[in-house]
Motif scaffolding. Structure first.
Motif, mmCIF file in Angstrom:
data_model
loop_
_atom_site.group_PDB
_atom_site.id
_atom_site.type_symbol
_atom_site.label_atom_id
_atom_site.label_comp_id
_atom_site.label_asym_id
_atom_site.label_seq_id
_atom_site.Cartn_x
_atom_site.Cartn_y
_atom_site.Cartn_z
ATOM 1 N N ASP A 32 -5.313 2.672 -8.042
ATOM 2 C CA ASP A 32 -6.258 1.802 -8.476
ATOM 3 C C ASP A 32 -6.137 1.214 -9.917
ATOM 4 O OD1 ASP A 32 -7.700 2.462 -6.163
ATOM 5 O OD2 ASP A 32 -9.303 3.730 -6.833
ATOM 6 N N GLU A 33 -5.784 1.950 -10.831
ATOM 7 C CA GLU A 33 -5.431 1.516 -12.028
ATOM 8 C C GLU A 33 -4.449 0.389 -12.304
ATOM 9 O OE1 GLU A 33 -6.340 1.377 -16.171
ATOM 10 O OE2 GLU A 33 -7.232 2.256 -14.747
ATOM 11 N N ILE A 34 -3.529 0.522 -11.570
ATOM 12 C CA ILE A 34 -2.494 -0.455 -11.476
ATOM 13 C C ILE A 34 -2.857 -1.689 -10.788
ATOM 14 C CG2 ILE A 34 -0.147 -1.208 -10.244
ATOM 15 C CD1 ILE A 34 0.032 0.776 -12.772
ATOM 16 N N ARG A 45 -1.549 0.159 -1.883
ATOM 17 C CA ARG A 45 -2.473 0.912 -1.056
ATOM 18 C C ARG A 45 -1.613 1.950 -0.343
ATOM 19 N NH1 ARG A 45 -0.818 -3.565 1.330
ATOM 20 N NH2 ARG A 45 0.037 -3.385 3.550
ATOM 21 N N ILE A 46 -2.171 3.244 -0.298
ATOM 22 C CA ILE A 46 -1.555 4.275 0.233
ATOM 23 C C ILE A 46 -1.583 4.059 1.622
ATOM 24 C CG2 ILE A 46 -1.905 6.959 0.530
ATOM 25 C CD1 ILE A 46 -3.453 7.108 -2.203
ATOM 26 N N THR A 47 -0.487 4.302 2.220
ATOM 27 C CA THR A 47 -0.208 4.196 3.690
ATOM 28 C C THR A 47 -0.277 5.437 4.527
ATOM 29 O OG1 THR A 47 2.209 3.943 3.309
ATOM 30 C CG2 THR A 47 0.909 1.935 3.386
ATOM 31 N N GLY A 54 2.945 -2.465 -1.558
ATOM 32 C CA GLY A 54 2.081 -3.412 -2.241
ATOM 33 C C GLY A 54 3.378 -4.358 -2.776
ATOM 34 N N ALA A 55 2.755 -5.568 -3.213
ATOM 35 C CA ALA A 55 3.557 -6.893 -3.524
ATOM 36 C C ALA A 55 3.158 -7.369 -4.824
ATOM 37 C CB ALA A 55 3.912 -7.762 -2.350
#
Length: 211
Positions: A32-34, A45-47, A54-55
């Protein structure tokens, strides 16, 4: 499809943690912070399990953001990353499913990082970059040479020096870092010189300029 800097990350050793709930809470908070600070083009996002993806707009941004995620998680768990440069496509929005060579190469990159960890000469490697061949992008040999050196320096830091590094990357003065860690400014300065922290910070700045 325009190429982007794709990232796949994986926690290292999390399954052996005594408090898995604490690990995943720290993991989610760091993600969330990043997302707040780095505004990725495809939010992290955690998968599945201990992975996330992410990208980013540039490879440099991906390198800097993932390094900060690693630093944030360092007191709790390790993390490795695979970074690529290539096209992606969305197959479904809800739940979000993506595909494309950018993701395939990011997967190959994180597998290369894991393979490097298993060799004595490169056991400190936690990040690898592998672009899609036809997508162009920064030279992987040059980028990986810098990442290997950075990861080796980071691997040698103790917990206090990681905190000093985190403060410097956040733009804090040495005096402010000393006050936060309850040590003298002289002790901070000694750690910066002795542990190569200034080198890591400068490498981070230069890596961030990679497009």
């Amino acid at each position: 499809m325009e190429p982007v800097a794709t990232v796949i990350g994986d926690l290292v050793g999390s399954r052996a943690a005594s408090d898995r709930a604490k690990v995943h809470e720290a993991f989610a908070d760091a993600i969330d912070e990043i997302n707040r600070e780095w505004d990725p083009v495809d939010p992290l996002r955690i998968t599945v399990g201990d992975e996330y993806q992410g990208a980013f707009e540039t490879v440099g941004a991906a390198i800097r953001a993932t390094f900060r995620l690693r630093i944030a998680l360092d007191p709790v768990v390790g993390v490795r990353h695979g970074i690529s440069w290539g096209a992606t496509r969305v197959l479904r929005d809800d739940p979000r499913v993506e595909d494309g060579p950018g993701w395939w190469s990011a997967r190959a990159a994180i597998e290369a990082a894991e393979k490097a960890e298993n060799k004595a000469a490169s056991r400190s490697v936690r990040t690898w970059y592998q672009p899609v061949e036809e997508a162009g992008g920064p030279d992987p040999a040059a980028v990986n040479a810098a990442l290997i050196a950075r990861d080796e320096l980071f691997h040698r830091l103790d917990r206090s020096s990681v905190s000093v590094l985190s403060g410097m990357l956040s733009g804090m003065s040495q005096k402010a870092i000393a006050a936060e860690l309850d040590i003298t400014p002289s002790a901070v300065s000694q750690r910066i010189r002795r542990d190569g922290i200034a080198v890591i910070v400068r490498a981070d700045e230069l890596l961030g300029e990679i497009r």
